[in-house]
Design a protein around this motif. Structure first.
Motif, short mmCIF file in Angstrom:
data_model
loop_
_atom_site.label_atom_id
_atom_site.label_comp_id
_atom_site.label_asym_id
_atom_site.label_seq_id
_atom_site.Cartn_x
_atom_site.Cartn_y
_atom_site.Cartn_z
N GLN A 229 1.02 -1.25 -0.02
CA GLN A 229 -0.12 0.12 0.07
C GLN A 229 1.05 1.22 0.01
N VAL A 230 0.76 2.13 -0.79
CA VAL A 230 1.33 3.55 -0.99
C VAL A 230 0.23 4.57 -0.75
N ALA A 231 0.69 5.48 0.36
CA ALA A 231 -0.16 6.68 0.54
C ALA A 231 0.16 7.69 -0.40
N HIS A 232 -0.77 8.56 -0.42
CA HIS A 232 -0.81 9.85 -1.24
C HIS A 232 0.16 10.64 -0.20
N ALA A 233 1.41 11.08 -0.60
CA ALA A 233 2.30 11.86 -0.09
C ALA A 233 1.57 13.35 0.23
N ILE A 234 1.66 13.93 1.61
CA ILE A 234 1.19 15.23 1.62
C ILE A 234 2.33 16.05 2.27
N SER A 235 2.09 17.30 2.13
CA SER A 235 2.89 18.33 2.72
C SER A 235 2.61 18.58 4.35
N THR A 236 3.72 18.48 5.22
CA THR A 236 3.46 18.62 6.81
C THR A 236 2.79 19.89 7.11
N HIS A 237 2.73 20.94 6.15
CA HIS A 237 2.39 22.07 6.59
C HIS A 237 1.64 22.64 5.49
N ALA A 238 0.77 23.69 5.60
CA ALA A 238 -0.01 24.40 4.92
C ALA A 238 0.61 24.99 3.55
N VAL A 239 0.15 25.02 2.43
CA VAL A 239 0.81 25.58 1.07
C VAL A 239 0.12 25.98 0.20
N GLU A 240 0.38 27.34 -0.51
CA GLU A 240 -0.14 27.87 -1.36
C GLU A 240 0.37 27.87 -2.76
N ALA A 241 -0.67 27.74 -4.07
CA ALA A 241 -0.04 27.84 -5.27
C ALA A 241 0.93 29.01 -5.62
N GLU A 242 1.72 28.95 -6.25
CA GLU A 242 2.57 30.12 -6.93
C GLU A 242 2.46 30.01 -8.29
N PHE A 243 2.70 31.04 -9.16
CA PHE A 243 2.88 31.02 -10.59
C PHE A 243 4.21 31.61 -10.97
N ASP A 244 4.85 31.05 -11.86
CA ASP A 244 6.07 31.44 -12.75
C ASP A 244 5.43 32.11 -13.88
N TYR A 245 5.79 33.25 -14.06
CA TYR A 245 5.50 34.04 -15.46
C TYR A 245 6.80 33.89 -16.22
N TYR A 246 6.91 33.05 -17.21
CA TYR A 246 7.95 33.03 -17.95
C TYR A 246 7.90 33.47 -19.56
N THR A 247 9.09 33.74 -20.01
CA THR A 247 9.37 34.38 -21.27
C THR A 247 10.42 33.65 -22.09
N ALA A 248 10.01 33.54 -23.33
CA ALA A 248 11.16 32.85 -24.16
C ALA A 248 11.53 33.73 -25.23
N VAL A 249 12.86 33.83 -25.44
CA VAL A 249 13.31 34.84 -26.34
C VAL A 249 13.55 34.20 -27.78
N ASP A 250 13.11 34.84 -28.86
CA ASP A 250 13.36 34.34 -30.57
C ASP A 250 14.70 34.80 -30.69
#
Length: 387
Positions: free
Chosen positions: A191-212
């Motif tokens: 049996q394998v449990a779902h791994a969970i964080s031991t603490h609260a988390v919030e989502a973050e966003f990486d705004y990325y750009t790619a150069v031509d």
């Protein structure tokens, strides 16, 4: 009936290990707080592939819908006289074994044949199946083109025996479900449990750009592409358990092989990492703390240690380990139980004064030594049970 419990505290930097349908890191609410979550299935697959690739004693397994195609190709290669009928023979053989229908589809200019759902078996089992078919090459050739005659030949071959026994370690550990024929099911020993964080988390966003590159050389301004990717970072609690008696039963009663399989799985589970967004984040960490407990009463998850989220500005690893060990001790104290063996693996910094541990941290062994200690105790327990 010994159980091997595998506990790990693992810190993961910014990552998106396991995505939901929207591409966001999976989460769960536990103890009223949102946690990072990595599904059990994601880590099972990572552990299975790690186990099979890193140990010469662990034969390969496959979970696929394209088994008819694989078998047909091997038949055609090894028995050219059957090449014209190889696909029909493979489809009929799988129908005979699993009571499952195969569906031909045109894709990329060729016919692709797949089953309705994923079939899980060992590469050795597949090879034995093909060997049994080719041993009856003359009979199959005579029955080719006549479905009733072909069914009779296949029935006489008793093909089910090739997949009903001789399971690879992965099938013995994780089980197999055949919806159309439950008699071929294998009950999972792990049996394998779902791994969970031991603490609260919030989502973050990486705004990325790619150069031509070409536009940039022509002094054009602006990005060639922009986008966002969601991520988070966390310290996780991971848990898995192996029922060693069930594992031995699934492996044909071979207790020595069951022991080695359990040890190989424990190492693979601890050192594997699901591959989601790996190239973007390079989140290739290993556990900061490992606790292996061998029990003869029942498997025990220690997730309850983190029902109240861990907090603090000085990091989460040391506090999470403290919580884990305290919960481990208090659980056994409350229920008047005790592990047959417990052993830990962790880096030296965790026992430094800065971690604030003081006493209560178990002695650390290198992972290989800890697994050797577990192996020896399993052999002792299994031997006593068989005596």
């Amino acid at each position: 009936m010994p159980f091997l419990d595998i506990h790990a505290i693992q810190s993961v930097p910014p990552a998106n290990i396991n995505r939901d349908e929207n591409g966001s890191p999976k989460t769960a609410v536990y103890g009223g707080a949102q946690r990072l979550r990595v599904s059990s299935q994601a880590w099972k697959r990572a552990a299975r592939r790690e186990m099979e690739s890193s140990s010469a004693d662990i034969p390969e397994s496959r979970r696929t819908k394209r088994l008819p195609e694989e078998i047909a190709e091997e038949i055609a290669t090894r028995a050219p006289a059957l090449a014209e009928h190889a696909s029909a023979i493979a489809q009929a053989a799988l129908s005979n074994i699993f009571s499952v229908k195969s569906t031909p589809k045109k894709k990329d200019g060729r016919e692709r044949v797949s089953t309705g759902y994923l079939l899980f078996l060992g590469v050795d089992q597949q090879a034995r199946l093909v060997d049994k078919l080719l041993a009856a090459q003359a009979d199959l050739l005579g029955a080719a083109g006549n479905s009733k005659n072909l069914e009779k030949v296949l029935k006489d071959l008793k093909l089910r025996d090739t997949v009903a026994t001789g399971h690879p370690p992965a099938v013995a550990l994780f089980g197999r479900m055949i919806a159309d024929d439950p008699s071929l099911n294998v009950d999972a020993a792990c049996q394998v449990a779902h791994a969970i964080s031991t603490h609260a988390v919030e989502a973050e966003f990486d705004y990325y750009t790619a150069v031509d590159d070409i536009d940039s050389e022509a002094d054009e301004t602006g990005a060639g592409m922009i986008g966002t990717v969601e991520f988070n970072a966390a310290t996780m609690y991971r848990y898995a358990t192996v029922d060693l008696r069930s594992l031995a039963d699934n492996l044909g009663g071979d207790t020595d092989y069951a022991t080695e399989t359990a040890i190989a799985f424990a190492r693979a589970f601890l050192l594997s990492m699901p591959t989601g967004k790996r190239n973007t984040f390079a989140n290739n960490t290993r556990p900061d703390f490992v606790l292996l407990s061998l029990r003869d009463d029942q498997p025990v998850s220690l997730a309850g240690a983190f029902e109240r989220p861990v907090g603090g500005e000085s990091g989460h690893v040391a506090t999470s380990v403290k919580r884990l060990l305290r919960h481990h001790a208090k659980q056994d104290e409350a229920y008047e139980t005790a592990p047959v063996l417990s052993t830990a693996t962790y880096p030296a910094w965790l026992s430094d004064e800065e971690a604030g541990f003081g006493t209560g941290l178990p002695e650390s062994q290198p992972l290989s030594s800890a697994l050797d200690a577990v192996r020896g105790k399993i052999n002792q327990l299994m031997g006593a049970a068989d005596a």
